[in-house]
Design a protein around this motif. Structure first.
Motif, mmCIF file in Angstrom:
data_model
loop_
_atom_site.group_PDB
_atom_site.id
_atom_site.type_symbol
_atom_site.label_atom_id
_atom_site.label_comp_id
_atom_site.label_asym_id
_atom_site.label_seq_id
_atom_site.Cartn_x
_atom_site.Cartn_y
_atom_site.Cartn_z
ATOM 1 N N UNK A 1 -24.827 2.169 -95.251
ATOM 2 C CA UNK A 1 -23.787 1.303 -94.699
ATOM 3 C C UNK A 1 -24.342 -0.085 -94.402
ATOM 4 N N UNK A 2 -25.523 -0.117 -93.803
ATOM 5 C CA UNK A 2 -26.144 -1.404 -93.491
ATOM 6 C C UNK A 2 -26.473 -2.159 -94.777
ATOM 7 N N UNK A 3 -27.005 -1.427 -95.768
ATOM 8 C CA UNK A 3 -27.349 -2.067 -97.048
ATOM 9 C C UNK A 3 -26.111 -2.634 -97.729
ATOM 10 N N UNK A 4 -24.992 -1.904 -97.679
ATOM 11 C CA UNK A 4 -23.749 -2.385 -98.284
ATOM 12 C C UNK A 4 -23.267 -3.658 -97.598
ATOM 13 N N UNK A 5 -23.325 -3.663 -96.263
ATOM 14 C CA UNK A 5 -22.886 -4.842 -95.522
ATOM 15 C C UNK A 5 -23.762 -6.050 -95.860
ATOM 16 N N UNK A 6 -25.057 -5.795 -96.021
ATOM 17 C CA UNK A 6 -25.961 -6.897 -96.353
ATOM 18 C C UNK A 6 -25.659 -7.452 -97.745
ATOM 19 N N UNK A 7 -25.376 -6.553 -98.701
ATOM 20 C CA UNK A 7 -25.054 -7.011 -100.061
ATOM 21 C C UNK A 7 -23.743 -7.792 -100.081
ATOM 22 N N UNK A 8 -22.738 -7.299 -99.328
ATOM 23 C CA UNK A 8 -21.469 -8.018 -99.272
ATOM 24 C C UNK A 8 -21.632 -9.367 -98.571
ATOM 25 N N UNK A 9 -22.529 -9.404 -97.588
ATOM 26 C CA UNK A 9 -22.781 -10.673 -96.904
ATOM 27 C C UNK A 9 -23.449 -11.671 -97.849
ATOM 28 N N UNK A 10 -24.353 -11.184 -98.684
ATOM 29 C CA UNK A 10 -24.983 -12.058 -99.678
ATOM 30 C C UNK A 10 -23.946 -12.589 -100.667
ATOM 31 N N UNK A 11 -23.022 -11.705 -101.075
ATOM 32 C CA UNK A 11 -21.964 -12.138 -101.984
ATOM 33 C C UNK A 11 -21.063 -13.159 -101.310
ATOM 34 N N UNK A 12 -20.772 -12.964 -100.041
ATOM 35 C CA UNK A 12 -19.944 -13.917 -99.303
ATOM 36 C C UNK A 12 -20.614 -15.297 -99.260
ATOM 37 N N UNK A 13 -21.926 -15.315 -99.058
ATOM 38 C CA UNK A 13 -22.643 -16.587 -99.016
ATOM 39 C C UNK A 13 -22.580 -17.301 -100.365
ATOM 40 N N UNK A 14 -22.673 -16.536 -101.457
ATOM 41 C CA UNK A 14 -22.580 -17.137 -102.793
ATOM 42 C C UNK A 14 -21.198 -17.757 -103.021
ATOM 43 N N UNK B 1 -13.299 -26.543 -102.361
ATOM 44 C CA UNK B 1 -12.123 -25.658 -102.438
ATOM 45 C C UNK B 1 -11.791 -25.032 -101.083
ATOM 46 N N UNK B 2 -12.217 -25.684 -99.999
ATOM 47 C CA UNK B 2 -11.986 -25.123 -98.666
ATOM 48 C C UNK B 2 -10.514 -24.915 -98.354
ATOM 49 N N UNK B 3 -9.646 -25.739 -98.928
ATOM 50 C CA UNK B 3 -8.204 -25.602 -98.667
ATOM 51 C C UNK B 3 -7.548 -24.579 -99.589
ATOM 52 N N UNK B 4 -8.324 -24.030 -100.526
ATOM 53 C CA UNK B 4 -7.750 -23.082 -101.484
ATOM 54 C C UNK B 4 -8.301 -21.666 -101.333
ATOM 55 N N UNK B 5 -9.577 -21.551 -100.943
ATOM 56 C CA UNK B 5 -10.222 -20.241 -100.864
ATOM 57 C C UNK B 5 -10.862 -20.048 -99.491
ATOM 58 N N UNK B 6 -10.819 -18.817 -99.029
ATOM 59 C CA UNK B 6 -11.457 -18.450 -97.768
ATOM 60 C C UNK B 6 -12.097 -17.073 -97.937
ATOM 61 N N UNK B 7 -13.171 -16.816 -97.183
ATOM 62 C CA UNK B 7 -13.807 -15.492 -97.206
ATOM 63 C C UNK B 7 -13.954 -14.979 -95.780
ATOM 64 N N UNK B 8 -13.924 -13.677 -95.667
ATOM 65 C CA UNK B 8 -14.078 -13.042 -94.358
ATOM 66 C C UNK B 8 -14.684 -11.661 -94.554
ATOM 67 N N UNK B 9 -15.784 -11.375 -93.855
ATOM 68 C CA UNK B 9 -16.418 -10.064 -93.925
ATOM 69 C C UNK B 9 -15.819 -9.182 -92.839
ATOM 70 N N UNK B 10 -15.118 -8.127 -93.236
ATOM 71 C CA UNK B 10 -14.431 -7.236 -92.304
ATOM 72 C C UNK B 10 -15.026 -5.829 -92.385
ATOM 73 N N UNK B 11 -14.526 -4.945 -91.525
ATOM 74 C CA UNK B 11 -14.966 -3.552 -91.569
ATOM 75 C C UNK B 11 -14.546 -2.880 -92.867
ATOM 76 N N UNK B 12 -13.452 -3.360 -93.461
ATOM 77 C CA UNK B 12 -12.968 -2.767 -94.714
ATOM 78 C C UNK B 12 -13.737 -3.274 -95.933
ATOM 79 N N UNK B 13 -14.375 -4.433 -95.817
ATOM 80 C CA UNK B 13 -15.097 -5.001 -96.937
ATOM 81 C C UNK B 13 -15.030 -6.518 -96.905
ATOM 82 N N UNK B 14 -15.365 -7.138 -98.030
ATOM 83 C CA UNK B 14 -15.332 -8.595 -98.131
ATOM 84 C C UNK B 14 -13.957 -9.031 -98.628
#
Length: 255
Positions: free
Chosen positions: A100-113, A123-136
């Motif tokens: 679970x921790x490894x998955x969250x870390x990988x999704x966090x890395x993807x969020x940063x990319x 594209x700040x006015x067009x796209x947004x990201x949020x890391x939630x309990x359900x996923x990215x």
């Protein structure tokens, strides 16, 4: 003189035959009280012993005492189980937690990319990201990809949608849900009879462009439409309605 006749004195015998039933009655009363006393306790063995003794004493076998014990027998004690997890269960829980921790870390890395991509392309006015309990969760504002009342991705935004698909290529592949959302302004035209209908078709059309990327597995994708029923802002203002008109990409963790 005439002699007086002597009167013979005979002992008077009192009839004592009543003592026998009286004694029997007292004995029965005594037995009744003993039985009532014994019945008031939960000692099952004592109760059965008394019942058997009186049955044999008074009636020589089966009698009024020959019935099932009214006092419920105590349940057999159940063996105490040890609720502590076994070593195998502990190892399994630790392994799941690590995953679970490894998955969250990988999704966090993807969020940063993706965030770097958003910042680099302004594209700040067009796209947004949020890391939630359900996923990215990647949110795409509909005003960027769709014209009002239309479910077709605008030609000038198709390139952007294809670039987003590159971020969804992962190893291992993850399940991805594409969902459409609208504001609460009613829509009714020749193509769509409700906002729900519009949101479904928008999500499907956007997903089709993503799946043009042959590196993505279509079996991992699903589409949903929520209409106006999951707003993220108030529909009382134009800005709130704009936020509610959106398409969301939810990247689920593998665990």
């Amino acid at each position: 003189m005439a002699k007086k006749k002597k009167h013979q004195h005979h002992d008077e015998h009192v009839d004592e035959s009543w003592l026998i039933p009286y004694a029997d009655l007292l004995t029965l009363l005594l037995a009744l009280f003993i039985v009532l006393f014994a019945s008031s306790t939960v000692d099952v063995q004592k109760y059965q012993a008394i019942a058997s003794s009186f049955n044999n004493a008074f009636v020589g076998g089966t009698g009024i005492m020959d019935f099932e014990n009214p006092v419920p027998e105590p349940a057999e004690p159940q063996p105490i189980t040890d609720d502590k997890p076994t070593e195998e269960e502990k190892e399994k829980e630790e392994e799941e937690e690590k995953q679970k921790v490894a998955e969250q870390e990988e999704l966090q890395e993807l969020q940063e990319k993706i965030n770097d991509y958003i910042f680099s392309n302004q594209l700040n006015s067009s796209l947004e990201t949020q890391l939630t309990e359900d996923g990215l969760l990647v949110t795409l504002l509909n005003d960027t990809f769709f014209n009002s009342g239309s479910a077709e991705v605008r030609s000038e935004d198709v390139v952007l949608a294809r670039e987003i698909s590159q971020f969804l290529v992962m190893n291992p592949a993850r399940n991805i849900i594409v969902s459409g959302h609208t504001d609460n302004v009613p829509i009714r035209n020749s193509q769509f009879d409700s906002n729900w209908h519009l949101s479904v078709i928008r999500s499907v059309n956007f997903m089709k462009i993503l799946l043009e990327n042959k590196e993505l597995d279509p079996q991992k994708f699903s589409s949903k439409g929520y209409g106006e029923f999951q707003p993220v802002a108030s529909n009382d203002t134009a800005e709130g309605r704009k936020q509610n008109r959106r398409v969301e990409i939810l990247i689920l963790p593998n665990n």
